[in-house]
Structure formats: structure tokens, C-alpha cells
Design a protein around this motif. Structure first.
Motif, PDB file in Angstrom:
ATOM      1  N   PRO A   1       0.844  -1.226   0.021  1.00 36.17           N
ATOM      2  CA  PRO A   1      -0.189  -0.028   0.099  1.00 36.17           C
ATOM      3  C   PRO A   1       0.730   1.233  -0.110  1.00 36.17           C
ATOM      4  CG  PRO A   1      -0.751  -1.595   1.534  1.00 36.17           C
ATOM      5  CD  PRO A   1       0.656  -2.033   1.048  1.00 36.17           C
ATOM      6  N   ASP A   2       0.664   2.234  -0.888  1.00 34.03           N
ATOM      7  CA  ASP A   2       1.540   3.467  -0.790  1.00 34.03           C
ATOM      8  C   ASP A   2       1.209   4.364   0.173  1.00 34.03           C
ATOM      9  OD1 ASP A   2       2.720   2.756  -3.544  1.00 34.03           O
ATOM     10  OD2 ASP A   2       1.119   3.314  -4.669  1.00 34.03           O
ATOM     11  N   GLY A   3       0.027   4.308   0.884  1.00 39.22           N
ATOM     12  CA  GLY A   3      -0.358   5.198   1.896  1.00 39.22           C
ATOM     13  C   GLY A   3       0.291   4.890   3.356  1.00 39.22           C
ATOM     14  N   ALA A   4       0.887   3.896   3.334  1.00 38.56           N
ATOM     15  CA  ALA A   4       1.276   3.114   4.665  1.00 38.56           C
ATOM     16  C   ALA A   4       2.744   3.760   5.095  1.00 38.56           C
ATOM     17  CB  ALA A   4       1.329   1.784   4.883  1.00 38.56           C
ATOM     18  N   ASP A   5       3.037   3.697   6.396  1.00 41.74           N
ATOM     19  CA  ASP A   5       4.365   4.350   6.660  1.00 41.74           C
ATOM     20  C   ASP A   5       5.503   3.331   6.392  1.00 41.74           C
ATOM     21  OD1 ASP A   5       6.481   4.947   8.304  1.00 41.74           O
ATOM     22  OD2 ASP A   5       5.695   4.875  10.315  1.00 41.74           O
ATOM     23  N   PRO A   6       6.309   3.786   5.586  1.00 41.92           N
ATOM     24  CA  PRO A   6       7.448   2.958   4.990  1.00 41.92           C
ATOM     25  C   PRO A   6       8.350   2.346   6.213  1.00 41.92           C
ATOM     26  CG  PRO A   6       7.253   4.955   3.884  1.00 41.92           C
ATOM     27  CD  PRO A   6       6.441   4.978   5.016  1.00 41.92           C
ATOM     28  N   LYS A   7       8.313   2.905   7.202  1.00 42.82           N
ATOM     29  CA  LYS A   7       9.234   2.406   8.419  1.00 42.82           C
ATOM     30  C   LYS A   7       8.533   1.041   8.961  1.00 42.82           C
ATOM     31  CE  LYS A   7       9.406   6.132  10.652  1.00 42.82           C
ATOM     32  NZ  LYS A   7       8.853   7.076   9.893  1.00 42.82           N
ATOM     33  N   GLN A   8       7.305   0.991   8.896  1.00 40.46           N
ATOM     34  CA  GLN A   8       6.467  -0.109   9.467  1.00 40.46           C
ATOM     35  C   GLN A   8       6.567  -1.064   8.392  1.00 40.46           C
ATOM     36  OE1 GLN A   8       5.309  -0.855  12.553  1.00 40.46           O
ATOM     37  NE2 GLN A   8       6.129   1.196  13.455  1.00 40.46           N
ATOM     38  N   LEU A   9       6.402  -0.590   7.188  1.00 41.44           N
ATOM     39  CA  LEU A   9       6.429  -1.843   5.965  1.00 41.44           C
ATOM     40  C   LEU A   9       7.938  -2.312   5.787  1.00 41.44           C
ATOM     41  CD1 LEU A   9       4.251   0.076   3.157  1.00 41.44           C
ATOM     42  CD2 LEU A   9       3.787  -1.920   4.471  1.00 41.44           C
ATOM     43  N   ALA A  10       8.699  -1.712   6.085  1.00 40.45           N
ATOM     44  CA  ALA A  10      10.258  -2.234   6.253  1.00 40.45           C
ATOM     45  C   ALA A  10      10.443  -3.383   6.875  1.00 40.45           C
ATOM     46  CB  ALA A  10      11.347  -0.851   6.409  1.00 40.45           C
TER      47      ALA A  10
ATOM     48  N   ARG B   1      -1.837  -5.686   4.990  1.00 37.97           N
ATOM     49  CA  ARG B   1      -3.082  -5.219   5.239  1.00 37.97           C
ATOM     50  C   ARG B   1      -3.249  -4.696   6.658  1.00 37.97           C
ATOM     51  NH1 ARG B   1      -4.864  -8.991   1.632  1.00 37.97           N
ATOM     52  NH2 ARG B   1      -5.502 -10.525   3.305  1.00 37.97           N
ATOM     53  N   LEU B   2      -2.721  -5.487   7.517  1.00 37.46           N
ATOM     54  CA  LEU B   2      -2.781  -5.391   8.935  1.00 37.46           C
ATOM     55  C   LEU B   2      -1.858  -4.075   9.278  1.00 37.46           C
ATOM     56  CD1 LEU B   2      -2.766  -8.970  10.571  1.00 37.46           C
ATOM     57  CD2 LEU B   2      -4.715  -7.123  10.467  1.00 37.46           C
ATOM     58  N   VAL B   3      -0.827  -3.920   8.695  1.00 35.31           N
ATOM     59  CA  VAL B   3       0.197  -2.651   8.869  1.00 35.31           C
ATOM     60  C   VAL B   3      -0.409  -1.661   8.424  1.00 35.31           C
ATOM     61  CG1 VAL B   3       2.334  -1.910   8.254  1.00 35.31           C
ATOM     62  CG2 VAL B   3       2.272  -4.304   8.827  1.00 35.31           C
ATOM     63  N   ALA B   4      -0.850  -1.643   7.001  1.00 41.80           N
ATOM     64  CA  ALA B   4      -1.445  -0.353   6.575  1.00 41.80           C
ATOM     65  C   ALA B   4      -2.609   0.200   7.381  1.00 41.80           C
ATOM     66  CB  ALA B   4      -2.050  -0.690   5.026  1.00 41.80           C
ATOM     67  N   SER B   5      -3.271  -0.714   7.944  1.00 43.89           N
ATOM     68  CA  SER B   5      -4.403  -0.313   8.637  1.00 43.89           C
ATOM     69  C   SER B   5      -4.165   0.178  10.326  1.00 43.89           C
ATOM     70  CB  SER B   5      -5.466  -1.492   8.894  1.00 43.89           C
ATOM     71  OG  SER B   5      -5.072  -2.419   9.582  1.00 43.89           O
ATOM     72  N   GLY B   6      -2.893  -0.051  10.506  1.00 42.09           N
ATOM     73  CA  GLY B   6      -2.421   0.333  11.965  1.00 42.09           C
ATOM     74  C   GLY B   6      -2.672  -0.732  12.848  1.00 42.09           C
ATOM     75  N   GLN B   7      -3.191  -1.873  12.496  1.00 43.51           N
ATOM     76  CA  GLN B   7      -3.656  -3.148  13.481  1.00 43.51           C
ATOM     77  C   GLN B   7      -2.115  -3.791  13.976  1.00 43.51           C
ATOM     78  OE1 GLN B   7      -6.963  -4.604  10.922  1.00 43.51           O
ATOM     79  NE2 GLN B   7      -7.583  -5.031  12.887  1.00 43.51           N
ATOM     80  N   LEU B   8      -1.196  -3.675  13.053  1.00 46.76           N
ATOM     81  CA  LEU B   8       0.128  -4.479  13.323  1.00 46.76           C
ATOM     82  C   LEU B   8       1.212  -3.435  13.142  1.00 46.76           C
ATOM     83  CD1 LEU B   8       0.843  -7.232  13.818  1.00 46.76           C
ATOM     84  CD2 LEU B   8       1.379  -7.494  11.526  1.00 46.76           C
ATOM     85  N   THR B   9       2.059  -3.036  14.454  1.00 45.42           N
ATOM     86  CA  THR B   9       2.931  -2.186  14.363  1.00 45.42           C
ATOM     87  C   THR B   9       4.127  -2.771  15.350  1.00 45.42           C
ATOM     88  OG1 THR B   9       2.353  -1.106  16.534  1.00 45.42           O
ATOM     89  CG2 THR B   9       1.455  -0.349  14.369  1.00 45.42           C
ATOM     90  N   ALA B  10       5.482  -2.277  15.305  1.00 40.89           N
ATOM     91  CA  ALA B  10       6.428  -2.200  15.841  1.00 40.89           C
ATOM     92  C   ALA B  10       7.278  -1.290  16.384  1.00 40.89           C
ATOM     93  CB  ALA B  10       7.533  -3.083  14.899  1.00 40.89           C
ATOM     94  N   ARG B  11       7.836  -1.220  17.516  1.00 36.98           N
ATOM     95  CA  ARG B  11       8.598  -0.151  18.103  1.00 36.98           C
ATOM     96  C   ARG B  11       9.919  -0.050  17.385  1.00 36.98           C
ATOM     97  NH1 ARG B  11       7.228  -3.128  22.427  1.00 36.98           N
ATOM     98  NH2 ARG B  11       9.353  -4.031  22.658  1.00 36.98           N
ATOM     99  N   VAL B  12      10.015   1.242  16.859  1.00 39.48           N
ATOM    100  CA  VAL B  12      11.356   1.979  16.439  1.00 39.48           C
ATOM    101  C   VAL B  12      12.169   2.680  17.498  1.00 39.48           C
ATOM    102  CG1 VAL B  12      12.400   3.163  14.584  1.00 39.48           C
ATOM    103  CG2 VAL B  12      10.323   2.010  13.999  1.00 39.48           C
ATOM    104  N   GLN B  13      13.392   2.152  17.902  1.00 36.02           N
ATOM    105  CA  GLN B  13      14.223   2.898  18.690  1.00 36.02           C
ATOM    106  C   GLN B  13      14.809   4.258  18.324  1.00 36.02           C
ATOM    107  OE1 GLN B  13      16.484   1.034  21.937  1.00 36.02           O
ATOM    108  NE2 GLN B  13      18.143   1.661  21.025  1.00 36.02           N
ATOM    109  N   ALA B  14      15.489   4.054  16.856  1.00 34.52           N
ATOM    110  CA  ALA B  14      16.191   4.913  16.218  1.00 34.52           C
ATOM    111  C   ALA B  14      16.155   4.625  14.824  1.00 34.52           C
ATOM    112  CB  ALA B  14      17.647   5.009  17.081  1.00 34.52           C
ATOM    113  N   THR B  15      16.481   5.473  14.127  1.00 37.08           N
ATOM    114  CA  THR B  15      16.765   5.635  12.574  1.00 37.08           C
ATOM    115  C   THR B  15      18.385   6.082  12.370  1.00 37.08           C
ATOM    116  OG1 THR B  15      15.564   7.758  12.185  1.00 37.08           O
ATOM    117  CG2 THR B  15      14.340   5.694  12.129  1.00 37.08           C
ATOM    118  N   TYR B  16      18.790   5.399  11.170  1.00 37.42           N
ATOM    119  CA  TYR B  16      20.145   6.054  10.970  1.00 37.42           C
ATOM    120  C   TYR B  16      20.312   6.303   9.477  1.00 37.42           C
ATOM    121  CZ  TYR B  16      21.716   4.815  15.580  1.00 37.42           C
ATOM    122  OH  TYR B  16      22.009   4.707  17.170  1.00 37.42           O
TER     123      TYR B  16
END
Length: 330
Positions: A111-120, A286-301
């Protein structure tokens, strides 16, 4: 264009990798150029740098095995995906780079509208959690599942997926300081591991039989989970965070018919049909795009900070995933 490359392996993973410049080759028929948006650093990536993982690429190699990108250019005879489409990076290694050349065939659109960090982060940890919940025991809503390393990325996804399926989870951690983060992730029950774990589990569940256990620690922690399972329960191991072999008493096998199985996502990829892979990643996407499945991100580099990023990922205590953003913030 840049890539994070290593020409040797060693005990200090950040010492063997560095960002170097490169030029992408011309695209052949059927190939595409992907602009990498985000790529995580997983434990398997760190073990690959130290030479301790079960599958090691030939050297020199580019780090990373997971991520998300955007189609930047297409080669001859490519009609899909089109330029601008968000896609899952192929699991072939080399995701810690600004760009990748890949075959268009088999790329999974996202999905193009989802958060790339979560999709990654959906290629390895979410399917690991999903498949361990579904491939070994036919669980029904209301059933209990017990897992250790519940504060890991897989553990967090498993908590969320289990809840969506109406399953109840007992989540085991190795230190008291990890309890609150696991509760914040939605865990119903969080316990600190110990020799009396099985007794505390029986109290929490009111002696309800537990049919599935998930072990990522090994050592004596495997035995603690085995003792917590009901008769005929299945214990699935997918890691050894303790650095020790799984320890389990013959009594669990002989008197309670507990089964110890192993799970390795790479093997599943080899055996699964393209249709099955599309089903699994379609559900996760689909679960990530809808916000039902997420993961914590500590930091980006950024890619130029690859040494700091790998050091942070290899550190003992973290509260979330370390992500590489090769082309800047997304």
C-alpha cells in the motif's frame, strides 16, 4: 549511490562494515531499479556480520535482508510494477543501500499510503510470528499460547496477532525492566522467567492446558516452557538468545508427550508456493497499512552512520528496532 559493504566477518560487527559508493549497472530485460526507503537491522544481520548465522553470503557482501522501496526505473519489457510503486524488497541480501537492482518478477506491491518504516519490517519478524501461530497447532479462540523473549520484535508481533485471533498469551521475559514495555505492547500476562515459571503459569491460567509454546532463548528457558505446556503440547524453537543449546528433560517427552520443533523462515520461503507467500504477506501488509500491526522503532540512521547503527542493534538492551533510512527521512 551508496551501499553498506563488508569484505570480512569478525566478532565486532560494526568494525567490518562501511558505506561505499557504487554505480548501478544498466537494467536488463525484466529488471527494475528500486530506491530503498527503509531497512531494519535484525539479529540475523548482526550474526551474519560475525559469521555465526546459518546462511552466509559470499564475500564481499552488502548488509541487510529486508526492507521497503519505491520503483525508480524499469528495464525493457517490464509492465508491472510501475515507476513510483511501493514494493517489498526481495530477500536476496543487500538492502542496506540507497538503490537495488532486482527482477520485477515476484516483487510484492505494498500500500502506497502506509508508513514505510513499518512496512520495512514485515518480511521477517511478522511472518515468523504469524506462521508459528498457525503452522504447528490448530489453535482456537480462547486458547493460551506461551512465549519467551516477549520483548523482542517477533514477540511483539505475536502478541498483536494472537489478540486479533482471539488467543490469550503468556509472555515471558528475562528481566524485570522489560515487563512494562511488553505490557504496553498489549500483553495480557507478563512473567519474569525462573525455575518456578510452570507453577506461576498454572496459577494464571487456572490450570488450563497450553498447547503451544514459542522459544527464542534456548538453554534452561526451553525447559521452563516445556514444563508449562499441557499434555501433548508443541514447543517451537526459533532462536538461541542465551547462546546455549535447548535444554529439556526427558520427562517432558516421555510422560507428557511434549514435542520440540524448530522453525526457520528461510526454509519456509524455500518450500512455500508463490500463492502461499502472497497470502501471508497480503495479510500482513493489510494489517500494517490499517495500523493494526505495528513495531516499536528505537532509532533511525542514515547509511553513512552504518557503524553506529550496527553497534546500536547489537547492544544488549533496546526498546525497539534500529532502522536504516538510506535516502533520508521518510
Amino acid at each position: 549511490m551508496k551501499k553498506a559493504q563488508y569484505a570480512q566477518r569478525g566478532p565486532v560487527p560494526q568494525d567490518v562494515i562501511e558505506a561505499v559508493e557504487f554505480e548501478a549497472p544498466p537494467l536488463n530485460a525484466g529488471q527494475v531499479l528500486i530506491e530503498v526507503l527503509a531497512s531494519p537491522i535484525n539479529p540475523s544481520d548482526v550474526l551474519t556480520l560475525t559469521g555465526e548465522y546459518g546462511l552466509l553470503p559470499p564475500l564481499p557482501a552488502v548488509g541487510g535482508n529486508e526492507g521497503v522501496g519505491r520503483i525508480a526505473a524499469v528495464g525493457p519489457v517490464v509492465s508491472h510494477p510501475q515507476v513510483g510503486q511501493t514494493v517489498l524488497l526481495p530477500i536476496q541480501g543487500g538492502s542496506w543501500a540507497t538503490h537495488m537492482v532486482a527482477s520485477a518478477k515476484g516483487l510484492v506491491p505494498l500500500p502506497d499510503g502506509a508508513d514505510p518504516k513499518q512496512l520495512a519490517m514485515i518480511t521477517i519478524n511478522p511472518p515468523t510470528a504469524l506462521l508459528m501461530l498457525s503452522e504447528f497447532v490448530d489453535l482456537q479462540p480462547g486458547d493460551w499460547v506461551i512465549q519467551n523473549a516477549a520483548n523482542s520484535a517477533v514477540g511483539s508481533y505475536l502478541i498483536q496477532l494472537a489478540k486479533l485471533r482471539g488467543l490469550r498469551t503468556i509472555n515471558v521475559v528475562r528481566r524485570e525492566s522489560a515487563v512494562e514495555a511488553v505490557r504496553a505492547a498489549g500483553a495480557e500476562v507478563v512473567l519474569v522467567d525462573g525455575d518456578d515459571l510452570a507453577k506461576r503459569v498454572r496459577e494464571v491460567t487456572q490450570k488450563a492446558p497450553i498447547r503451544l509454546g514459542i522459544d527464542a532463548v534456548g538453554g534452561v528457558a526451553t525447559q521452563h516452557l516445556a514444563q508449562s505446556l499441557g499434555e501433548g503440547g508443541v514447543l517451537v524453537n526459533y532462536g538461541a538468545m542465551s547462546g546455549e543449546a535447548c535444554s529439556i528433560s526427558p520427562a517432558s517427552f516421555v510422560f507428557r508427550d511434549v514435542t520440540l520443533r524448530g522453525f526457520w523462515l528461510s526454509r519456509w520461503f524455500q518450500a512455500a508456493t508463490p500463492q502461499r507467500r502472497a497470502e501471508v504477506f497480503g495479510e500482513i501488509g493489510r494489517l500494517v497499512a490499517s495500523g493494526q500491526l505495528t513495531a516499536r522503532v528505537q532509532a533511525t540512521y542514515g547509511l553513512d552512520q552504518i557503524k553506529q547503527a550496527v553497534a546500536a542493534a547489537a547492544a544488549g538492551e533496546r526498546d525497539g528496532k534500529i532502522l536504516i533510512l538510506p535516502n533520508g527521512p521518510v
